[in-house]
Enzyme design. Structure first.
Site, PDB file in Angstrom:
ATOM      1  N   GLU A   1       0.849  -1.197   0.000  1.00 20.71           N
ATOM      2  CA  GLU A   1       0.000   0.000   0.000  1.00 20.71           C
ATOM      3  C   GLU A   1       0.890   1.253   0.000  1.00 20.71           C
ATOM      4  OE1 GLU A   1      -3.371   1.949   3.000  1.00 20.71           O
ATOM      5  OE2 GLU A   1      -1.872   0.537   3.753  1.00 20.71           O
TER       6      GLU A   1
ATOM      7  N   LYS B   1      -9.183   1.568  -2.271  1.00 19.74           N
ATOM      8  CA  LYS B   1      -9.506   1.196  -0.896  1.00 19.74           C
ATOM      9  C   LYS B   1     -10.854   1.786  -0.501  1.00 19.74           C
ATOM     10  CE  LYS B   1      -7.300   1.273   3.690  1.00 19.74           C
ATOM     11  NZ  LYS B   1      -6.067   1.687   4.408  1.00 19.74           N
TER      12      LYS B   1
ATOM     13  N   CYS C   1      -4.957  -3.066   3.067  1.00 22.11           N
ATOM     14  CA  CYS C   1      -4.717  -2.873   4.497  1.00 22.11           C
ATOM     15  C   CYS C   1      -5.935  -3.183   5.367  1.00 22.11           C
ATOM     16  CB  CYS C   1      -4.195  -1.462   4.735  1.00 22.11           C
ATOM     17  SG  CYS C   1      -3.326  -1.285   6.321  1.00 22.11           S
TER      18      CYS C   1
END
Length: 525
Positions: A286, A345, A396
């Protein structure tokens, strides 16, 4: 015993019980404690000696503080935030506030469970099957509350992840109904132990009933063991060799000149090294290159992709047109040096990537991101197509939300890739994150590759076995062959069907008790 001792002793027991549950995850990993660490709270809730209903709320509160406070203590690793321009004392205050906030949010779940459980259980007093019905309803309530919390913005510590990555056998129940199947198993076993304990205090001959929770424990593990031993089909046509680069770029230097240069050089060198090892694709963490996509296109890493022709998944930022916003993204770059696809995300970290109640908390935290634009979430219904077919992707924090992965598996995703940046947190947090990704691999029956910035990057097979895992705060590269799969587990097809089923059974149990009470009432007069 004094009145003071009568008040504090049960609170201490509840707190210790919660702490024991907290020891099930990293850094301790004592997963076996989960199978009885909830039982003391259960017993305390139904102790008739505790008259005030408010006291039961306090018992659940201290249990929650013990469990969630222990499992989430790694959040204090936010400090120091001086690299962001936050003064030392303010940095400590922010870290403590974040830890307290998320702990209390989890504690609210435990308190909601205890309050509603005790209130509903009063409706069961007329039934001869009260202990069994009580276990059913207590299990249902916990699953329902976890389902509600999972659909919120802040979630991490499901009871199910107390078993990961150690008890892989029981985690295979997740292939039936996801995390709720494991959570339900843990709560039910704890409930049965507690109910036998309560019955034993009234009648010492009731010790023989301990075979009930023990038998259920064995049966559940045998079911999981059968799934765990299913062979994994590995064909050459389905094979894909993926390389991972763990860049080890601390956040405190990530956005200055030295950090940016180190990131570009480190990921480019790692990419070239893995290409020489014959990989089919390279995965980076990320925010590996903390730039907008237009700037990544001009980087030496993309130049290397054009030269070598090997696909690279690069973490960066997707700029939203005509607005001062961006999305944390994972880009697919192919040999033409262009972006083939990208995944955004959708689950942002409260206090880390956005500020809840920004009007109030925004004044406390001067700047949460060195990027001047404001981060926004991506769509929840994204499809991530790549040159290797459809992929299940997560960035994440999304690892804590199983529905994100289930939906993509149902849509045809054939393997999992996750990209994370767990700096500045401890190895304990990184191991907990690995535990979550392990569960997602088992539930969807997929191979998984996870790239992190500072650790722990890993490869996991569909049975949850860790094939390789990196170190903490190290620069590493590694290549592993994984296999695309198109299987559809019951959970992938139907989602969490167990919680609605338990809810229906609990409602029927309550109706049965009420009808039984109405029938029995005339006999008492």
């Amino acid at each position: 015993m004094s009145k003071s001792n009568n008040f504090y002793s049960p609170l201490i027991i509840a707190l210790l019980s919660g702490v024991l549950m907290g020891l099930t995850v990293a850094p301790f990993g004592a997963w076996f404690l989960a199978w009885f660490a909830l039982a003391p709270l259960w017993v305390l809730i139904f102790n008739p000696a505790y008259k005030p209903k408010l006291f039961r709320l306090q018992l659940a509160g201290v249990w929650g503080l013990g469990y969630y406070g222990a499992t989430l203590s790694w959040i204090t690793g936010l400090h120091p935030l001086t690299w962001m321009g936050v003064p030392w004392l303010s940095s400590i205050a922010i870290a403590l506030f974040a830890w307290t906030f998320v702990t209390l949010w989890g504690t609210l779940l435990a308190m909601s469970w205890a309050t509603s459980f005790f209130w509903i259980s009063q409706k069961l007093t007329t039934s001869s099957l009260t202990p069994i019905f009580r276990v059913l309803i207590g299990t249902t309530l916990w699953c329902v509350l976890e389902h509600i919390w999972t659909n919120g913005p802040l979630w991490w510590s499901s009871l199910s992840y107390t078993q990961s990555p150690h008890n892989l056998v029981i985690l295979h129940l997740g292939q039936y109904s996801g995390a709720s199947a494991v959570t339900a198993s843990i709560v039910a076993i704890n409930g049965l132990i507690a109910e036998v304990w309560i019955k034993t205090r009234k009648n010492s001959k009731s010790n023989k009933y301990y075979f009930i929770p023990l038998s259920l424990f064995i049966i559940l593990h045998l079911i999981g063991f059968n799934l765990y031993n299913q062979p994994l089909v590995k064909t050459q046509e389905a094979a894909i060799k993926i390389g991972i680069v763990q860049g080890n770029i601390p956040n405190r230097i990530k956005f200055d000149y030295y950090g940016l240069r180190r990131a570009i050089e480190g990921y480019t060198t790692g990419y070239l090294k893995l290409v020489d090892q014959g990989v089919d694709a390279v995965l980076t963490p990320e925010g590996a290159l903390p730039f907008f996509s237009r700037d990544i296109l001009d980087s030496s890493l993309v130049a290397a992709v054009k030269q070598k022709g090997i696909v690279a998944w690069i973490g960066g930022f997707a700029e939203r047109p005509n607005s001062n916003t961006y999305a944390n993204s994972l880009f697919t770059f192919t040999k033409d040096g262009k972006i083939y696809s990208h995944f955004e995300k959708s689950k942002l970290v409260p206090l880390g990537e956005y500020v809840p109640f920004e009007e109030i908390l925004g004044k406390l935290i001067r700047r949460l991101s060195p990027v001047t634009a404001r981060q926004v979430p991506g769509s929840r219904n994204q499809i991530f197509d790549t040159p290797f077919g459809r992929v299940i992707a997560g960035i994440c924090y999304e690892s804590a939300f199983p529905e994100q992965f289930r939906r993509q598996a149902y849509a045809g995703g054939e393997f999992i890739i996750t990209a994370s940046n767990n700096d500045p947190y401890s190895q304990a947090m990184q191991m907990q994150h690995h535990a979550l990704d392990t569960m997602r691999a088992i539930e969807t029956d997929r191979w998984a590759a996870r790239a992190t910035n500072t650790g722990l990057s890993a490869f996991v097979d569909p049975h949850g076995k860790t094939l390789w895992i990196s170190g903490h705060n190290t620069y590493e590269t590694h290549a592993e062959t994984i296999y695309r799969r198109q299987t559809q587990t019951l959970y992938t097809r139907w989602g969490d069907w167990l919680t609605p089923l338990l809810t229906i059974l609990s409602i029927l149990a309550l109706i049965s008790c009420r009808l039984g009470g109405a029938t029995a009432q005339p006999n008492k007069t």
